[in-house]
Design a protein around this motif. Structure first.
Motif, PDB file in Angstrom:
ATOM      1  N   VAL A 106       0.843  -1.201   0.000  1.00 13.17           N
ATOM      2  CA  VAL A 106       0.000   0.000   0.000  1.00 13.17           C
ATOM      3  C   VAL A 106       0.877   1.249   0.000  1.00 13.17           C
ATOM      4  CG1 VAL A 106      -1.882  -1.168   1.229  1.00 13.17           C
ATOM      5  CG2 VAL A 106      -0.205   0.153   2.518  1.00 13.17           C
ATOM      6  N   GLY A 108       2.631   4.460   1.088  1.00 11.12           N
ATOM      7  CA  GLY A 108       3.082   4.892   2.403  1.00 11.12           C
ATOM      8  C   GLY A 108       3.791   3.807   3.190  1.00 11.12           C
ATOM      9  N   GLY A 110       6.428   2.337   2.427  1.00  9.67           N
ATOM     10  CA  GLY A 110       7.887   2.418   2.272  1.00  9.67           C
ATOM     11  C   GLY A 110       8.355   1.691   1.021  1.00  9.67           C
ATOM     12  N   LYS A 111       7.444   1.497   0.114  1.00  8.79           N
ATOM     13  CA  LYS A 111       7.724   0.719  -1.108  1.00  8.79           C
ATOM     14  C   LYS A 111       8.848   1.353  -1.937  1.00  8.79           C
ATOM     15  CE  LYS A 111       3.914   0.277  -3.199  1.00  8.79           C
ATOM     16  NZ  LYS A 111       3.722   0.913  -4.490  1.00  8.79           N
ATOM     17  N   THR A 113      11.083   3.660  -1.180  1.00  9.64           N
ATOM     18  CA  THR A 113      12.354   3.675  -0.454  1.00  9.64           C
ATOM     19  C   THR A 113      12.981   2.281  -0.445  1.00  9.64           C
ATOM     20  OG1 THR A 113      11.272   5.270   0.988  1.00  9.64           O
ATOM     21  CG2 THR A 113      13.413   4.496   1.679  1.00  9.64           C
ATOM     22  N   LYS A 117      16.591   0.988  -1.750  1.00 13.77           N
ATOM     23  CA  LYS A 117      17.512   0.282  -0.853  1.00 13.77           C
ATOM     24  C   LYS A 117      17.920  -1.062  -1.449  1.00 13.77           C
ATOM     25  CE  LYS A 117      15.619   2.025   3.576  1.00 13.77           C
ATOM     26  NZ  LYS A 117      14.627   1.662   4.620  1.00 13.77           N
ATOM     27  N   ARG A 138       0.552   7.725  -9.687  1.00 11.79           N
ATOM     28  CA  ARG A 138       1.015   8.799  -8.812  1.00 11.79           C
ATOM     29  C   ARG A 138       2.257   9.447  -9.411  1.00 11.79           C
ATOM     30  NH1 ARG A 138       2.184   7.216  -2.924  1.00 11.79           N
ATOM     31  NH2 ARG A 138       3.332   5.554  -3.956  1.00 11.79           N
ATOM     32  N   GLN A 144       9.762  10.360  -7.418  1.00  8.08           N
ATOM     33  CA  GLN A 144      10.596   9.924  -6.295  1.00  8.08           C
ATOM     34  C   GLN A 144      11.529   8.790  -6.715  1.00  8.08           C
ATOM     35  OE1 GLN A 144       8.360   8.504  -2.955  1.00  8.08           O
ATOM     36  NE2 GLN A 144      10.180   8.422  -1.655  1.00  8.08           N
ATOM     37  N   THR A 251       9.179  -2.741   6.927  1.00  9.06           N
ATOM     38  CA  THR A 251       9.873  -1.470   7.116  1.00  9.06           C
ATOM     39  C   THR A 251       9.546  -0.852   8.480  1.00  9.06           C
ATOM     40  OG1 THR A 251       8.065  -0.166   6.213  1.00  9.06           O
ATOM     41  CG2 THR A 251       9.706  -0.964   4.643  1.00  9.06           C
ATOM     42  N   GLY A 277      13.491  -2.988   7.244  1.00 11.40           N
ATOM     43  CA  GLY A 277      13.856  -1.582   7.086  1.00 11.40           C
ATOM     44  C   GLY A 277      14.042  -0.963   8.458  1.00 11.40           C
ATOM     45  N   VAL A 278      15.197  -0.337   8.655  1.00  9.50           N
ATOM     46  CA  VAL A 278      15.494   0.233   9.966  1.00  9.50           C
ATOM     47  C   VAL A 278      15.883   1.702   9.869  1.00  9.50           C
ATOM     48  CG1 VAL A 278      16.101  -1.948  11.053  1.00  9.50           C
ATOM     49  CG2 VAL A 278      17.857  -0.686   9.822  1.00  9.50           C
TER      50      VAL A 278
HETATM   51  P1  GDP Z   1       5.569   4.372  -0.557  1.00 11.86           P
HETATM   52  O1  GDP Z   1       4.423   5.327  -0.645  1.00 11.86           O
HETATM   53  O2  GDP Z   1       5.125   3.025  -0.114  1.00 11.86           O
HETATM   54  O3  GDP Z   1       6.392   4.324  -1.788  1.00 11.86           O
HETATM   55  O4  GDP Z   1       6.461   4.889   0.645  1.00 11.86           O
HETATM   56  P2  GDP Z   1       7.834   5.684   0.672  1.00 11.86           P
HETATM   57  O5  GDP Z   1       8.949   4.826   0.189  1.00 11.86           O
HETATM   58  O6  GDP Z   1       7.652   6.997   0.020  1.00 11.86           O
HETATM   59  O7  GDP Z   1       8.036   5.844   2.248  1.00 11.86           O
HETATM   60  C1  GDP Z   1       7.126   6.569   3.058  1.00 11.86           C
HETATM   61  C2  GDP Z   1       7.893   7.211   4.200  1.00 11.86           C
HETATM   62  O8  GDP Z   1       8.423   6.214   5.064  1.00 11.86           O
HETATM   63  C3  GDP Z   1       9.104   8.027   3.735  1.00 11.86           C
HETATM   64  O9  GDP Z   1       9.177   9.190   4.506  1.00 11.86           O
HETATM   65  C4  GDP Z   1      10.282   7.101   4.003  1.00 11.86           C
HETATM   66  O10 GDP Z   1      11.491   7.808   4.224  1.00 11.86           O
HETATM   67  C5  GDP Z   1       9.825   6.376   5.252  1.00 11.86           C
HETATM   68  N1  GDP Z   1      10.447   5.058   5.439  1.00 11.86           N
HETATM   69  C6  GDP Z   1      10.526   4.037   4.551  1.00 11.86           C
HETATM   70  N2  GDP Z   1      11.148   2.969   5.111  1.00 11.86           N
HETATM   71  C7  GDP Z   1      11.483   3.320   6.380  1.00 11.86           C
HETATM   72  C8  GDP Z   1      12.146   2.646   7.478  1.00 11.86           C
HETATM   73  O11 GDP Z   1      12.554   1.476   7.421  1.00 11.86           O
HETATM   74  N3  GDP Z   1      12.283   3.361   8.631  1.00 11.86           N
HETATM   75  C9  GDP Z   1      11.830   4.641   8.763  1.00 11.86           C
HETATM   76  N4  GDP Z   1      12.015   5.251   9.929  1.00 11.86           N
HETATM   77  N5  GDP Z   1      11.207   5.289   7.759  1.00 11.86           N
HETATM   78  C10 GDP Z   1      11.032   4.647   6.588  1.00 11.86           C
END
Ligand code: GDP
Length: 299
Positions: A106, A108, A110-111, A113, A117, A138, A144, A251, A277-278
């Motif tokens: 879904v 947000g 962390g996909k 990111t 990684k 999107r 991004q 994550t 994810g840390v």
């Molecule tokens: P997506 O919408 O699923 O693609 O999510 P994003 O990759 O944009 O990540 C959403 C937010 O979560 C961003 O601000 C990332 O930096 C943060 N994030 C992703 N993975 C981690 C993690 O392992 N730890 C922390 N603290 N933040 C994370």
């Protein structure tokens, strides 16, 4: 990162400790077993894991006085067992190349990111990588991924907003194939609000990938946000159904007291657990050691 993981697991461990400390100490009877089971569930370990731990207690120690330390030992042993069975880092095995990884989850979670990684992780192993911006709905997701691609010096295949994700995936696979790219990582949309639409889209992506390369995608990885607790578990069921998930990445284990959900997720899904994810940086996706994870979690 280890420090951040410890901080997250420390919070999880404190929560477990708090939940177990609530239980009045007396010889183990049915009521107390039930209280322990509830405490383990409240610590996000899930009903199945909680049930197995209490069943073992009931079988071995009924009528005894059991200390919190002993309880934690039992929890650590069970957590380690579950994670040992699940732990399996992602590996580049496909021949011919590219090893193709479809990433779902879904918005947000962390996909994006995690994709960056993973690309970084593979680069460190001397593989060359290509990304495909398959979340075509999107504009921000495409941008991004492009930013990460520039930073990593990795090509990002994209299309116009609203473009067809399946043809994008097909084009990317064709390009990666022609260039001899080792790993292709494909982002996808995360619109669970339209489950049928998402299911159709993911099925179509898989179909066209197979048209180009029978074994693709070699992995379908679901990205889960640990901080969402029980929601993460229901997402597993949904994405297993809509995407045929083969493995998990969890994550945000650095900033949550809900680390127990990792255990519930691997136990309940039976899926491989590739990494955790840390943190927000490129180096913050980690394979993990079940034993030290279990120790840190159970304190
Ligand atoms: P997506 O919408 O699923 O693609 O999510 P994003 O990759 O944009 O990540 C959403 C937010 O979560 C961003 O601000 C990332 O930096 C943060 N994030 C992703 N993975 C981690 C993690 O392992 N730890 C922390 N603290 N933040 C994370």
């Amino acid at each position: 990162w280890l420090k951040r993981l410890r901080a997250g697991l420390g919070a999880t461990s404190d929560k477990l400790s708090g939940n177990l400390a609530m239980i009045e100490r007396r010889p183990l009877d049915d009521d107390m077993l039930e209280e322990i089971e509830d405490a383990l569930i409240a610590s996000d370990l899930g009903p199945a894991v909680a049930g197995r731990i209490t069943a073992k207690l009931a079988a071995d120690r009924f009528g005894d006085r059991v200390s919190e330390g002993e309880l934690r030992e039992l929890v650590a042993a069970e957590v380690e067992r579950v994670l040992m069975r699940a732990e399996e880092p992602l590996e580049v095995t496909a021949f011919p190349r590219p090893h193709t990884i479809l990433v779902v989850g879904v918005n947000g979670s962390g996909k994006t990111t995690t994709i960056a990684k993973l690309a970084h992780l593979f680069q460190e192993q001397d593989y060359n990588v290509m990304l495909a911006a398959g979340d075509t709905f999107r504009a921000a997701a495409v941008e991004q991924l492009q930013v990460w691609g520039d930073r990593l010096n990795v090509p990002v295949i994209s299309t116009n907003v609203g473009g067809d994700a399946a043809s994008l995936a097909f084009d990317a696979l064709t390009k990666a194939w022609e260039l001899g790219t080792d790993v292709l990582i494909i982002d996808t949309a995360g619109r669970l609000q339209n489950k049928q639409g998402l299911m159709d889209e993911l099925a179509k992506i898989k179909r066209v990938l197979k048209r180009r390369m029978e074994a693709a995608p070699h992995d379908t990885v679901l990205v889960l946000d640990a901080t969402t607790g029980q929601n993460a578990l229901s997402q597993i069921d949904t994405f297993k159904e809509v995407a045929g998930v083969t493995g998990l990445v969890m994550t945000k284990l650095d900033g949550t007291a809900r680390g127990g959900v990792l255990v519930a997720a691997s136990d309940r899904s039976g899926l491989k657990l590739h990494a955790i994810g840390v943190g927000e940086k490129l180096g913050d996706l980690r394979p993990f050691d079940p034993r030290s994870f279990a120790r840190a979690l159970a304190g």
